[in-house]
Design a protein around this motif. Structure first.
Motif, PDB file in Angstrom:
ATOM      1  N   LEU A  31     -25.020   4.281 -10.037  1.00 30.59           N
ATOM      2  CA  LEU A  31     -25.915   5.347  -9.617  1.00 30.59           C
ATOM      3  C   LEU A  31     -25.326   6.123  -8.438  1.00 30.59           C
ATOM      4  N   ASP A  32     -24.765   5.406  -7.469  1.00 31.11           N
ATOM      5  CA  ASP A  32     -24.111   6.068  -6.334  1.00 31.11           C
ATOM      6  C   ASP A  32     -22.949   6.932  -6.807  1.00 31.11           C
ATOM      7  N   GLU A  33     -22.194   6.439  -7.779  1.00 29.00           N
ATOM      8  CA  GLU A  33     -21.066   7.205  -8.316  1.00 29.00           C
ATOM      9  C   GLU A  33     -21.551   8.477  -9.014  1.00 29.00           C
ATOM     10  N   LEU A  34     -22.625   8.366  -9.787  1.00 28.32           N
ATOM     11  CA  LEU A  34     -23.192   9.531 -10.462  1.00 28.32           C
ATOM     12  C   LEU A  34     -23.670  10.562  -9.446  1.00 28.32           C
ATOM     13  N   MET A  35     -24.334  10.106  -8.391  1.00 31.31           N
ATOM     14  CA  MET A  35     -24.804  11.020  -7.348  1.00 31.31           C
ATOM     15  C   MET A  35     -23.634  11.690  -6.641  1.00 31.31           C
ATOM     16  N   ARG A  36     -22.556  10.940  -6.395  1.00 30.50           N
ATOM     17  CA  ARG A  36     -21.391  11.497  -5.728  1.00 30.50           C
ATOM     18  C   ARG A  36     -20.744  12.576  -6.590  1.00 30.50           C
ATOM     19  N   VAL A  37     -20.610  12.299  -7.880  1.00 29.12           N
ATOM     20  CA  VAL A  37     -19.986  13.266  -8.789  1.00 29.12           C
ATOM     21  C   VAL A  37     -20.870  14.502  -8.928  1.00 29.12           C
ATOM     22  N   PHE A  38     -22.182  14.304  -9.032  1.00 30.13           N
ATOM     23  CA  PHE A  38     -23.096  15.439  -9.181  1.00 30.13           C
ATOM     24  C   PHE A  38     -23.077  16.318  -7.937  1.00 30.13           C
ATOM     25  N   CYS A  39     -23.077  15.705  -6.763  1.00 24.58           N
ATOM     26  CA  CYS A  39     -23.021  16.497  -5.522  1.00 24.58           C
ATOM     27  C   CYS A  39     -21.701  17.250  -5.413  1.00 24.58           C
ATOM     28  N   SER A  40     -20.620  16.637  -5.849  1.00 21.74           N
ATOM     29  CA  SER A  40     -19.328  17.331  -5.839  1.00 21.74           C
ATOM     30  C   SER A  40     -19.348  18.514  -6.799  1.00 21.74           C
ATOM     31  N   PHE A  62     -26.137  11.626  10.740  1.00 21.96           N
ATOM     32  CA  PHE A  62     -26.251  12.279   9.439  1.00 21.96           C
ATOM     33  C   PHE A  62     -25.719  11.373   8.336  1.00 21.96           C
ATOM     34  N   ALA A  63     -24.571  10.713   8.585  1.00 16.94           N
ATOM     35  CA  ALA A  63     -23.985   9.830   7.580  1.00 16.94           C
ATOM     36  C   ALA A  63     -24.912   8.657   7.300  1.00 16.94           C
ATOM     37  N   ILE A  64     -25.530   8.099   8.333  1.00 13.83           N
ATOM     38  CA  ILE A  64     -26.446   6.984   8.145  1.00 13.83           C
ATOM     39  C   ILE A  64     -27.676   7.437   7.381  1.00 13.83           C
ATOM     40  N   GLU A  65     -28.241   8.609   7.739  1.00 12.84           N
ATOM     41  CA  GLU A  65     -29.423   9.110   7.039  1.00 12.84           C
ATOM     42  C   GLU A  65     -29.121   9.406   5.579  1.00 12.84           C
ATOM     43  N   SER A  66     -27.935   9.937   5.283  1.00 15.96           N
ATOM     44  CA  SER A  66     -27.623  10.265   3.891  1.00 15.96           C
ATOM     45  C   SER A  66     -27.447   9.008   3.066  1.00 15.96           C
ATOM     46  N   VAL A  67     -26.901   7.939   3.656  1.00 14.75           N
ATOM     47  CA  VAL A  67     -26.769   6.684   2.923  1.00 14.75           C
ATOM     48  C   VAL A  67     -28.143   6.105   2.644  1.00 14.75           C
ATOM     49  N   VAL A  68     -29.039   6.172   3.634  1.00 12.96           N
ATOM     50  CA  VAL A  68     -30.391   5.671   3.446  1.00 12.96           C
ATOM     51  C   VAL A  68     -31.100   6.467   2.348  1.00 12.96           C
ATOM     52  N   CYS A  69     -30.940   7.794   2.351  1.00 13.83           N
ATOM     53  CA  CYS A  69     -31.582   8.630   1.335  1.00 13.83           C
ATOM     54  C   CYS A  69     -31.018   8.338  -0.051  1.00 13.83           C
ATOM     55  N   GLN A  70     -29.737   8.033  -0.145  1.00 11.23           N
ATOM     56  CA  GLN A  70     -29.152   7.764  -1.448  1.00 11.23           C
ATOM     57  C   GLN A  70     -29.632   6.456  -2.029  1.00 11.23           C
ATOM     58  N   ARG A  71     -29.913   5.494  -1.212  1.00  8.89           N
ATOM     59  CA  ARG A  71     -30.326   4.169  -1.690  1.00  8.89           C
ATOM     60  C   ARG A  71     -31.785   4.129  -2.128  1.00  8.89           C
ATOM     61  N   ARG A  72     -32.583   5.085  -1.740  1.00  6.54           N
ATOM     62  CA  ARG A  72     -34.014   5.050  -2.072  1.00  6.54           C
ATOM     63  C   ARG A  72     -34.247   5.328  -3.521  1.00  6.54           C
ATOM     64  N   PRO A 112     -16.888  14.301 -14.878  1.00  6.83           N
ATOM     65  CA  PRO A 112     -17.434  13.597 -16.047  1.00  6.83           C
ATOM     66  C   PRO A 112     -18.957  13.764 -16.144  1.00  6.83           C
ATOM     67  N   LEU A 113     -19.388  14.975 -16.473  1.00  7.57           N
ATOM     68  CA  LEU A 113     -20.812  15.287 -16.572  1.00  7.57           C
ATOM     69  C   LEU A 113     -21.122  15.856 -17.945  1.00  7.57           C
ATOM     70  N   ASN A 114     -22.349  15.612 -18.411  1.00 10.29           N
ATOM     71  CA  ASN A 114     -22.752  16.257 -19.656  1.00 10.29           C
ATOM     72  C   ASN A 114     -23.270  17.657 -19.356  1.00 10.29           C
ATOM     73  N   LYS A 115     -23.660  18.375 -20.400  1.00 13.68           N
ATOM     74  CA  LYS A 115     -24.049  19.778 -20.231  1.00 13.68           C
ATOM     75  C   LYS A 115     -25.276  19.928 -19.330  1.00 13.68           C
ATOM     76  N   ARG A 116     -26.220  19.021 -19.463  1.00 19.89           N
ATOM     77  CA  ARG A 116     -27.447  19.130 -18.666  1.00 19.89           C
ATOM     78  C   ARG A 116     -27.141  19.019 -17.170  1.00 19.89           C
ATOM     79  N   TYR A 117     -26.335  18.040 -16.795  1.00 22.25           N
ATOM     80  CA  TYR A 117     -25.989  17.883 -15.389  1.00 22.25           C
ATOM     81  C   TYR A 117     -25.188  19.078 -14.885  1.00 22.25           C
TER      82      TYR A 117
END
Length: 180
Positions: A20-29, A170-180, A56-61
């Protein structure tokens, strides 16, 4: 038509959380890439095609990344006049305070008059620089961590420490937000 469901992920499996973290990282990139290509003037359909091959994303993403980038650009353009107005109001307020202190209508409480006027002058100069930047051009872009560190190298040492603390927070807050 797209249907989106918001769910809470309850899992102790580290591999699922990692994927999930990898998918979020790729989508944000992909979103950041789409944002910068839109600013360069590329067509949205061309960006979608390119995103599917580069990430590595499908059309919807890929479509969602472009849509979010477009909405961010339009939102920043809408906010530009309000930001400019806010800076001008702050400049007027600082100039008014400076005038009151210089003519003796008001006295500073915690510091001497020279230090107070010096601080107000510096604030006014900083606000003028911000106003000039906002008036000159609309430059919006994603700021990466490397951009942040490049800019902090230009700052003086005390300001750099403040910005480093902000970046760590900011880095700590973004990690916390990603884990929720």
């Amino acid at each position: 038509m797209k249907t989106v469901r918001v769910v809470k992920i309850v899992s102790d499996d580290e591999t699922q959380l990692h994927s999930l973290d990898e998918l979020m990282r790729v989508f944000c990139s992909a979103k950041r890439y789409a944002f910068n290509r839109l600013l360069e003037g590329m067509n949205a359909q061309d960006i979608i095609k390119h995103l599917r091959h580069q990430f590595p994303l499908n059309k919807r993403y890929a479509e969602d990344a472009v849509l979010l980038a477009q909405s961010l650009i339009s939102f920043q353009r809408e906010l530009l006049p309000m930001r400019l107005e806010d800076v001008q109001v702050k400049m007027e307020k600082a100039a008014k305070k400076m005038d009151e202190y210089q003519h003796g209508r008001k006295t500073p409480k915690n510091v001497d008059i020279k230090t107070c006027l010096n601080g107000l002058h510096q604030r006014l100069e900083k606000l003028k620089a911000t106003e000039a930047e906002l008036q000159d051009s609309f430059e919006c872009r994603y700021h990466s961590k490397s951009d942040f560190w490049r800019k902090t190298k230009l700052l003086q040492a005390p300001e750099r420490k403040h910005h480093e603390r902000r970046m760590e927070r900011f880095a700590i807050e973004s990690v916390v937000c990603q884990r929720r």
